[in-house]
Design a protein around this motif. Structure first.
Motif, PDB file in Angstrom:
ATOM      1  N   PHE A 181      -4.949 -24.948  16.211  1.00  0.00           N
ATOM      2  CA  PHE A 181      -6.281 -24.395  15.925  1.00  0.00           C
ATOM      3  C   PHE A 181      -6.157 -23.069  15.169  1.00  0.00           C
ATOM      4  CE2 PHE A 181      -9.577 -21.379  17.307  1.00  0.00           C
ATOM      5  CZ  PHE A 181     -10.691 -22.009  16.770  1.00  0.00           C
ATOM      6  N   GLY A 182      -5.279 -22.190  15.662  1.00  0.00           N
ATOM      7  CA  GLY A 182      -5.099 -20.895  15.005  1.00  0.00           C
ATOM      8  C   GLY A 182      -4.593 -21.034  13.588  1.00  0.00           C
ATOM      9  N   ILE A 183      -3.633 -21.931  13.373  1.00  0.00           N
ATOM     10  CA  ILE A 183      -3.069 -22.125  12.034  1.00  0.00           C
ATOM     11  C   ILE A 183      -4.127 -22.684  11.087  1.00  0.00           C
ATOM     12  CG2 ILE A 183      -1.413 -23.494  10.708  1.00  0.00           C
ATOM     13  CD1 ILE A 183       0.489 -23.255  13.127  1.00  0.00           C
ATOM     14  N   VAL A 184      -4.893 -23.679  11.570  1.00  0.00           N
ATOM     15  CA  VAL A 184      -5.934 -24.275  10.731  1.00  0.00           C
ATOM     16  C   VAL A 184      -6.976 -23.231  10.345  1.00  0.00           C
ATOM     17  CG1 VAL A 184      -7.848 -25.924  10.710  1.00  0.00           C
ATOM     18  CG2 VAL A 184      -5.620 -26.621  11.584  1.00  0.00           C
ATOM     19  N   VAL A 185      -7.420 -22.437  11.320  1.00  0.00           N
ATOM     20  CA  VAL A 185      -8.409 -21.390  11.032  1.00  0.00           C
ATOM     21  C   VAL A 185      -7.845 -20.376  10.047  1.00  0.00           C
ATOM     22  CG1 VAL A 185      -9.681 -19.449  12.040  1.00  0.00           C
ATOM     23  CG2 VAL A 185      -9.643 -21.639  13.214  1.00  0.00           C
ATOM     24  N   THR A 186      -6.571 -20.028  10.214  1.00  0.00           N
ATOM     25  CA  THR A 186      -5.945 -19.068   9.298  1.00  0.00           C
ATOM     26  C   THR A 186      -5.870 -19.624   7.889  1.00  0.00           C
ATOM     27  OG1 THR A 186      -4.627 -18.167  11.124  1.00  0.00           O
ATOM     28  CG2 THR A 186      -3.883 -17.695   8.880  1.00  0.00           C
ATOM     29  N   VAL A 187      -5.480 -20.890   7.774  1.00  0.00           N
ATOM     30  CA  VAL A 187      -5.379 -21.513   6.448  1.00  0.00           C
ATOM     31  C   VAL A 187      -6.744 -21.531   5.770  1.00  0.00           C
ATOM     32  CG1 VAL A 187      -4.941 -23.685   5.236  1.00  0.00           C
ATOM     33  CG2 VAL A 187      -3.346 -22.897   6.986  1.00  0.00           C
ATOM     34  N   PHE A 188      -7.784 -21.938   6.529  1.00  0.00           N
ATOM     35  CA  PHE A 188      -9.136 -21.942   5.960  1.00  0.00           C
ATOM     36  C   PHE A 188      -9.582 -20.527   5.627  1.00  0.00           C
ATOM     37  CE2 PHE A 188      -9.534 -26.290   7.619  1.00  0.00           C
ATOM     38  CZ  PHE A 188     -10.231 -26.878   6.563  1.00  0.00           C
ATOM     39  N   GLY A 189      -9.196 -19.572   6.487  1.00  0.00           N
ATOM     40  CA  GLY A 189      -9.549 -18.185   6.225  1.00  0.00           C
ATOM     41  C   GLY A 189      -8.898 -17.662   4.957  1.00  0.00           C
ATOM     42  N   LEU A 190      -7.603 -17.998   4.777  1.00  0.00           N
ATOM     43  CA  LEU A 190      -6.912 -17.590   3.553  1.00  0.00           C
ATOM     44  C   LEU A 190      -7.557 -18.223   2.323  1.00  0.00           C
ATOM     45  CD1 LEU A 190      -3.166 -17.786   4.650  1.00  0.00           C
ATOM     46  CD2 LEU A 190      -4.443 -15.725   4.048  1.00  0.00           C
ATOM     47  N   HIS A 191      -7.910 -19.501   2.469  1.00  0.00           N
ATOM     48  CA  HIS A 191      -8.572 -20.182   1.350  1.00  0.00           C
ATOM     49  C   HIS A 191      -9.901 -19.506   1.022  1.00  0.00           C
ATOM     50  CE1 HIS A 191      -9.916 -23.395  -1.286  1.00  0.00           C
ATOM     51  NE2 HIS A 191     -11.036 -23.453  -0.601  1.00  0.00           N
ATOM     52  N   PHE A 192     -10.653 -19.153   2.076  1.00  0.00           N
ATOM     53  CA  PHE A 192     -11.943 -18.494   1.856  1.00  0.00           C
ATOM     54  C   PHE A 192     -11.753 -17.136   1.198  1.00  0.00           C
ATOM     55  CE2 PHE A 192     -15.100 -15.432   3.414  1.00  0.00           C
ATOM     56  CZ  PHE A 192     -16.260 -16.007   2.898  1.00  0.00           C
ATOM     57  N   LEU A 193     -10.760 -16.376   1.687  1.00  0.00           N
ATOM     58  CA  LEU A 193     -10.523 -15.050   1.118  1.00  0.00           C
ATOM     59  C   LEU A 193     -10.098 -15.157  -0.343  1.00  0.00           C
ATOM     60  CD1 LEU A 193      -8.679 -13.262   4.062  1.00  0.00           C
ATOM     61  CD2 LEU A 193     -11.010 -12.851   3.250  1.00  0.00           C
ATOM     62  N   ARG A 194      -9.255 -16.158  -0.615  1.00  0.00           N
ATOM     63  CA  ARG A 194      -8.822 -16.316  -1.997  1.00  0.00           C
ATOM     64  C   ARG A 194      -9.981 -16.736  -2.894  1.00  0.00           C
ATOM     65  NH1 ARG A 194      -3.018 -19.352  -0.875  1.00  0.00           N
ATOM     66  NH2 ARG A 194      -1.824 -17.441  -0.403  1.00  0.00           N
ATOM     67  N   SER A 195     -10.814 -17.637  -2.370  1.00  0.00           N
ATOM     68  CA  SER A 195     -11.964 -18.063  -3.169  1.00  0.00           C
ATOM     69  C   SER A 195     -12.961 -16.913  -3.341  1.00  0.00           C
ATOM     70  CB  SER A 195     -12.652 -19.269  -2.519  1.00  0.00           C
ATOM     71  OG  SER A 195     -13.188 -18.921  -1.251  1.00  0.00           O
ATOM     72  N   SER A 196     -13.121 -16.105  -2.280  1.00  0.00           N
ATOM     73  CA  SER A 196     -14.030 -14.963  -2.386  1.00  0.00           C
ATOM     74  C   SER A 196     -13.472 -13.904  -3.321  1.00  0.00           C
ATOM     75  CB  SER A 196     -14.281 -14.352  -1.006  1.00  0.00           C
ATOM     76  OG  SER A 196     -13.104 -13.774  -0.489  1.00  0.00           O
ATOM     77  N   ASP A 197     -12.144 -13.952  -3.550  1.00  0.00           N
ATOM     78  CA  ASP A 197     -11.514 -12.992  -4.447  1.00  0.00           C
ATOM     79  C   ASP A 197     -11.345 -13.573  -5.847  1.00  0.00           C
ATOM     80  OD1 ASP A 197     -10.527 -10.338  -4.590  1.00  0.00           O
ATOM     81  OD2 ASP A 197      -8.485 -11.108  -4.732  1.00  0.00           O
ATOM     82  N   SER A 198     -11.923 -14.746  -6.084  1.00  0.00           N
ATOM     83  CA  SER A 198     -11.830 -15.360  -7.407  1.00  0.00           C
ATOM     84  C   SER A 198     -12.649 -14.535  -8.402  1.00  0.00           C
ATOM     85  CB  SER A 198     -12.355 -16.796  -7.359  1.00  0.00           C
ATOM     86  OG  SER A 198     -13.745 -16.803  -7.055  1.00  0.00           O
ATOM     87  N   LEU A 199     -12.404 -14.811  -9.675  1.00  0.00           N
ATOM     88  CA  LEU A 199     -13.106 -14.063 -10.721  1.00  0.00           C
ATOM     89  C   LEU A 199     -14.616 -14.280 -10.627  1.00  0.00           C
ATOM     90  CD1 LEU A 199     -12.330 -12.182 -13.038  1.00  0.00           C
ATOM     91  CD2 LEU A 199     -12.464 -14.149 -14.580  1.00  0.00           C
ATOM     92  N   SER A 200     -15.021 -15.498 -10.272  1.00  0.00           N
ATOM     93  CA  SER A 200     -16.458 -15.793 -10.155  1.00  0.00           C
ATOM     94  C   SER A 200     -17.114 -14.921  -9.103  1.00  0.00           C
ATOM     95  CB  SER A 200     -16.660 -17.274  -9.814  1.00  0.00           C
ATOM     96  OG  SER A 200     -16.177 -18.104 -10.833  1.00  0.00           O
ATOM     97  N   ASN A 201     -16.496 -14.873  -7.936  1.00  0.00           N
ATOM     98  CA  ASN A 201     -17.086 -14.075  -6.857  1.00  0.00           C
ATOM     99  C   ASN A 201     -16.994 -12.582  -7.141  1.00  0.00           C
ATOM    100  OD1 ASN A 201     -18.018 -16.011  -4.825  1.00  0.00           O
ATOM    101  ND2 ASN A 201     -15.884 -16.601  -4.680  1.00  0.00           N
ATOM    102  N   ARG A 202     -15.928 -12.165  -7.799  1.00  0.00           N
ATOM    103  CA  ARG A 202     -15.817 -10.752  -8.153  1.00  0.00           C
ATOM    104  C   ARG A 202     -16.884 -10.366  -9.179  1.00  0.00           C
ATOM    105  NH1 ARG A 202     -11.090  -8.620  -6.114  1.00  0.00           N
ATOM    106  NH2 ARG A 202     -11.268  -6.784  -7.439  1.00  0.00           N
ATOM    107  N   LEU A 203     -17.181 -11.299 -10.082  1.00  0.00           N
ATOM    108  CA  LEU A 203     -18.249 -11.040 -11.055  1.00  0.00           C
ATOM    109  C   LEU A 203     -19.597 -10.935 -10.359  1.00  0.00           C
ATOM    110  CD1 LEU A 203     -19.276 -10.696 -13.917  1.00  0.00           C
ATOM    111  CD2 LEU A 203     -19.321 -13.198 -14.136  1.00  0.00           C
TER     112      LEU A 203
END
Length: 515
Positions: free
Chosen positions: A245-267
């Protein structure tokens, strides 16, 4: 951070996430189990109290019934009377007659020869009931149990009377005691303290409940109030589930953080926080290089990715449907920056680039009217630039151009030469100015074809009575060629000025006035 550390970073985060997930799951289970233990102990305490009061009532009732017989000796008739009392009570085993702390006889065993010396009195309560422990050696049939003595009448409780409480308990230690004395009526140890309950907090839970009238208290301890109750197999299951559970949540969290840090979201965040800024490239008169206006150009310097190409982030903004917000920002900033220049020089213009979203909705027109009034700017000092590549049919485009011109603003066709339009097809559109794209000037001094093409375009624009602005003039040779071909045209490019801040434009204009 080195590449090697970056490679291990997701793995370490996943490992930490697994441990955190395990910790969260164990904490949640501990809380659930602890609350469950609390409710279970409360329920068990009430059941134990109810049962103890039932036994206690039979003891009192038996003593009172025996005392009412006024027995003075160990006769057969008295034994029979006492047996009737015993038979009418579920938890009474025997009733005996006592004198000078000697048990003379009992209903079930008759007269004792010699008399039996009773164990010492363990406790006498406020109502005169004395409690004596039956150690199993008093009666011929050796059984342990509690005895109660009053007025020389001894009542013996069934040795197995409290076995019912054993059946009610599945993991609790139980003690039934007197209120104000260290006397225990009954004690049941179901489990020894486990190693985990000794070493970790919140693994045991205690309760003590006393009756408000009767001299009875119930004490219960649960040694498995938390996760200590889990078996080895259950622990392995918890570890596996919690870690996954912890690993899955972390992986999804990393994916979310990376997507939130994408150029689109930064714009998106940059537009929302007004982190974009505007620079201005001067537009000069071709003959003398005097500044007559500026083109407002939006810029974005991202803290992570640095200076982002306008072509990249404007196209991205169009896909995200944020381009209208950029246009509104640029218009407001430009009018604010040059409101004083507008008043000092009525011929000074600021060019604003429009996109398709600005042309197919009324929001830009409404904003333009509002901002012109707010900054008290003459409409003719604003030039709205429409790129040739805008995907809009000529009829709709003509309607929008006429609407802007009716307001008093000027309209310019930007980037001419990069699309599929030609001047004859655009002749029905009320443009004030045609801006020739730099791609047509790139080889004009080296290639006769491009030179002839530019000369032809100049002739056509003059025939249509358009003003001309040449974009991307970068060399002296290009400038000399254009001056030879046309009078009264305008230009912009690195040969003259790069884009700059409003304050730098102010300095240039001031120098121009002073010379």
């Amino acid at each position: 951070m080195s590449q090697k550390k970056q490679d291990y970073y997701p793995f370490l985060l996943a490992l930490v996430g697994g441990l955190l997930g395990l910790g969260v799951l164990i904490s949640a289970m501990q809380l659930i189990y602890y609350q469950d233990s609390k409710h279970a102990i409360e329920a068990y305490a009430q059941e134990a109290m109810d049962f103890t009061l039932q036994v206690n009532s039979e003891i009192i009732d038996s003593l009172q019934a025996a005392a009412s017989l006024n027995i003075q000796d160990c006769s057969t008739e008295n034994f029979n009377q006492l047996k009737k009392i015993i038979w009418n009570h579920q938890f009474i085993n025997d009733i005996g007659i006592v004198k000078h702390h000697l048990l003379l006889c009992s209903a079930m065993w008759g007269r004792f020869q010699p008399e039996i010396i009773l164990p010492p009195i363990g406790y006498t309560n406020a109502t005169g009931f004395s409690k004596i422990k039956n150690n199993g050696a008093i009666f011929p049939y050796h059984l342990n149990g509690n005895m109660t003595l009053k007025n020389n009448i001894l009542v013996v409780v069934q040795p197995k009377a409290f076995d019912t409480l054993k059946r009610l308990s599945n993991r609790f230690d139980l003690k039934i005691t007197a209120k104000r004395a260290n006397y225990t009526y009954f004690f049941l140890r179901h489990h020894d303290a486990t190693q985990m309950s000794d070493e970790f907090p919140f693994q045991t839970q205690d309760i003590r409940r006393c009756h408000p009238v009767r001299d009875v208290c119930i004490e219960i301890r649960d040694y498995q109030a938390g996760v200590a109750r889990l078996s080895n197999q259950e622990w392995w299951l918890v570890i596996m589930i919690g870690s996954v559970f912890g690993i899955v949540v972390t992986v999804f969290g990393l994916h979310f953080l990376r997507s939130s840090d994408s150029l689109s979201n930064r714009l998106k965040r940059a537009i929302k926080k007004r982190d974009l800024y505007v620079e201005y490239q001067p537009i000069v008169r071709l003959m003398d290089q005097k500044i007559v206006g500026v083109e407002a150009l939006v810029r974005w310097n991202d803290p992570k990715y640095g200076q982002i190409s306008p072509l990249l982030f404007i196209n991205l903004a169009e896909k995200l449907k944020l381009d209208r917000e950029i246009t509104q920002f640029v218009l407001n900033q430009a009018l604010s920056d040059f409101k004083n220049v507008f008043k000092q020089n009525a011929d000074f213009t600021v060019s604003i680039n429009l996109n398709k979203s600005d042309l197919i909705t009324t929001s830009f027109y409404t904003l333009l009217v509002k901002q012109l009034k707010k900054f008290d700017v003459e409409p003719k000092q604003i030039v709205c630039e429409v790129t040739e590549r805008v995907d809009l049919n000529l009829e709709d485009l003509s309607e929008k151009i006429n609407q802007i011109k009716a307001l008093g603003c000027r309209v310019s066709l930007d980037d001419f030469g990069t699309g599929t339009s030609n001047l004859s097809s655009l002749s029905g559109l009320a443009f004030d100015t045609i801006k020739i794209d730099k791609i047509l000037l790139k080889h004009v001094t080296q290639n006769q074809f491009w030179k002839d093409l530019v000369i032809a375009i100049i002739a056509l624009t003059q025939e249509q009575k358009y003003k001309i602005v040449f974009e991307g003039v970068e060399t002296q040779a290009q400038w000399e060629f254009l001056k030879e071909q046309i009078d009264g045209a305008f230009a912009q490019g690195w040969l003259f000025y790069k884009s700059m801040s409003a304050s730098d434009i102010y300095e240039l204009l001031q120098k121009q006035i002073n010379t």
